[in-house]
Design a protein around this motif. Structure first.
Motif, PDB file in Angstrom:
ATOM      1  N   SER A 174       0.837  -1.211   0.000  1.00  0.00           N
ATOM      2  CA  SER A 174       0.000   0.000   0.000  1.00  0.00           C
ATOM      3  C   SER A 174       0.868   1.255   0.000  1.00  0.00           C
ATOM      4  O   SER A 174       0.612   2.209  -0.747  1.00  0.00           O
ATOM      5  CB  SER A 174      -0.882   0.020   1.255  1.00  0.00           C
TER       6      SER A 174
ATOM      7  N   ARG B 190       1.583   4.254  -3.027  1.00  0.00           N
ATOM      8  CA  ARG B 190       1.337   5.664  -2.701  1.00  0.00           C
ATOM      9  C   ARG B 190       2.607   6.504  -2.806  1.00  0.00           C
ATOM     10  O   ARG B 190       2.544   7.696  -3.139  1.00  0.00           O
ATOM     11  CB  ARG B 190       0.738   5.773  -1.296  1.00  0.00           C
TER      12      ARG B 190
ATOM     13  N   ALA C  55     -10.127   1.598   1.743  1.00  0.00           N
ATOM     14  CA  ALA C  55      -9.078   2.616   1.622  1.00  0.00           C
ATOM     15  C   ALA C  55      -8.851   2.984   0.166  1.00  0.00           C
ATOM     16  O   ALA C  55      -8.396   4.083  -0.134  1.00  0.00           O
ATOM     17  CB  ALA C  55      -7.784   2.094   2.229  1.00  0.00           C
TER      18      ALA C  55
ATOM     19  N   ASP D  40      -6.860  -8.397   4.019  1.00  0.00           N
ATOM     20  CA  ASP D  40      -6.112  -9.277   3.109  1.00  0.00           C
ATOM     21  C   ASP D  40      -5.595 -10.534   3.811  1.00  0.00           C
ATOM     22  O   ASP D  40      -4.969 -11.381   3.174  1.00  0.00           O
ATOM     23  CB  ASP D  40      -4.930  -8.510   2.504  1.00  0.00           C
TER      24      ASP D  40
ATOM     25  N   LYS E 106     -12.103  -9.287  -4.234  1.00  0.00           N
ATOM     26  CA  LYS E 106     -10.647  -9.066  -4.210  1.00  0.00           C
ATOM     27  C   LYS E 106     -10.028  -9.658  -5.484  1.00  0.00           C
ATOM     28  O   LYS E 106     -10.724  -9.827  -6.467  1.00  0.00           O
ATOM     29  CB  LYS E 106     -10.063  -9.691  -2.937  1.00  0.00           C
TER      30      LYS E 106
END
Ligand code: S3P
Length: 450
Positions: A31, A35, A178, A330, A357
């Motif tokens: 993640s 980003r 998110a 996850d 997913k």
């Protein structure tokens, strides 16, 4: 269509292994890695990234930010320098952005494109083409973006035309995601006003933290019982920053559960990110009676980090509340494997999001449990697993459905089950944990080509 759609499958088998021993540093957080590339694109100047996950998913995001105008230099393993293009000054990519298997990369970049006066076509592999994108497109349309083309049901390939003046909106995310929150906030970065996102359950907050790290004004307040209100002031003066990526708790989950279920194991996992919105699995395993010592808690690159010493344990079945789902979303496939070795029943509640997913994970986990002789049941959106108190038959062949976490979870099972467990294809492991086999092998895990 991606290159891995064309390659023949590569089956792999995990066999019962001796005690796992040693120290392992999991790869960088996926993640945060996505980003980091995206924020580097959005500021003018040079961003340095250390510890980036060089998995296929993140490298696809790297290629996309390059196509939108950033200049990427690979300095060494995990070490990148990015010359940003700057908020408001991105260019339309000449070709389709192929995100492969990467849901996060594609959805976050839709937020970036949606909030700029550029046009881009998004596509990916057979798994990504099945994933719902309307949840991302809906708020972006409210902000002024337009969908020029989409596959039925709001699927990729999607041709998105962004807006140079995204409207500031107040958005209530329909599910705790998110990815949705981040897409709205990324579009909101280029809005002349203030963007507000409300979520009923708090989801991972890496975007909010990283926006601040790059100089944006973001405030986070409680909203309702478990939720949050996130307020972002648009058009900040973003400044390049150094990003140090901590180890991914979602990847650490595999050696963690392996050490618990392989008898006699004693493994230390170093530098694992302990962000409270990511440690649901740890909480659950501790409730199950896992012998996990949290050592050297510290702050690294703005995130809580610790080392974990994990010793083989007889786990007990537990009831996992639905409210915990966002912080371990996850990790359910590998929790199901831990539950298969536990004593008694484990009930995991509220798993509806698992159906969308990289695969329908609820169905894929249930099919894997069936193939390996584990007693289980799906009731509504809950998964119930009856553990074998240390003994699991194994012996089956598990379909991974282009899903890295299904692949790794059932390989972990095979390290401790009576008979080996075979997965139909190991290729997808490279999306999030390319060093899985070698790092697990160094601890004593045995895998064989099947
Ligand atoms: C991610 C958010 C989660 C998670 C995914 C990564 C992110 O998805 O499953 O692997 O980096 O924002 P949702 O936010 O859609 O639940």
């Amino acid at each position: 269509m991606s290159s891995h759609d064309l390659l023949p499958p590569n089956p792999l088998r995990a066999v019962q292994s001796g005690p796992l021993r040693g120290t392992l540093k999991p790869p960088g957080d996926k993640s945060i890695s996505h980003r980091a590339f995206i924020m580097a694109l959005l500021c003018v100047g040079e961003t340095q990234i250390e510890g980036l996950l060089e998995g296929d998913d993140v490298l696809r995001t790297g290629a996309a930010v390059a196509a939108l105008g950033a200049k990427l230099t690979h300095l060494g393993p995990g070490n990148w320098r990015v010359q940003g293009a700057g908020l408001g000054t991105l260019k339309s990519p000449g070709e389709t952005l192929d995100f492969g298997n990467a849901g996060t990369g594609s959805r976050l970049m839709m937020g970036v494109v949606g909030g700029h006066g550029i046009t881009a076509r998004f596509d990916g592999d057979a798994s990504l083409r099945k994933r719902p994108m309307r949840r991302i497109l809906d708020p972006l349309l409210q902000m002024g973006a337009q969908v020029l083309e989409e596959a039925p049901g709001g699927r990729c390939p999607i041709h998105l035309q962004g807006t140079p003046e995204p409207l500031p909106i107040e958005y209530h995310t329909p599910v705790a995601s998110a990815q949705i929150k981040s897409a709205v906030l990324l579009a909101g970065l280029n809005s002349p006003g203030t963007t507000v996102v409300y979520e009923k359950e708090a989801s991972r907050d890496h975007s909010e933290k990283m926006f601040r790290h790059f100089g944006a004004d973001v405030t986070v307040k409680p909203h309702g019982e478990h939720g949050r209100k996130i307020t972002l002031i648009g058009r900040p003066n973003l400044k390049p920053a150094t990003v140090i990526v901590p180890a991914d708790p979602s990847s650490a989950a595999f050696p963690l559960v392996a050490a618990l279920v392989v008898p006699g194991s004693d493994v230390t996992i170093t530098g694992m990110m302990m962000n409270p919105l990511r440690v649901g699995l740890l909480t659950t395993l501790l409730e199950m009676g896992a012998d996990i010592q949290v050592m050297n808690p510290r702050l690294e690159g703005g995130e809580d980090v610790a080392d974990l010493r994990v010793r083989a344990s007889q786990l007990q079945g537990v009831d996992v509340p639905a409210a915990r789902a966002p912080s371990m979303i996850d990790e359910y496939p590998v929790l199901a494997v831990a539950a298969a070795f536990a004593k008694g029943q484990t009930r995991m509640r509220g798993l509806q999001e698992l159906r969308v997913k990289e695969s329908d994970r609820l169905a894929a986990v249930a099919a894997g449990l069936a193939a390996t002789g584990v007693d289980h049941e799906i009731i509504g959106d809950d998964l119930l697993v009856s553990g074998g108190a240390g003994t699991v038959a194994g012996g089956g062949r598990v379909e991974t459905h282009l899903d890295h976490r299904i692949a790794m979870s059932f390989l972990i099972m095979g390290l401790a089950s009576a008979k080996p467990v075979t997965i139909d294809d190991e290729a997808m492991i490279a999306t999030s944990f390319p060093t899985f086999k070698s790092l697990m092998g160094a601890l004593g895990a045995q895998f064989e080509a099947a």
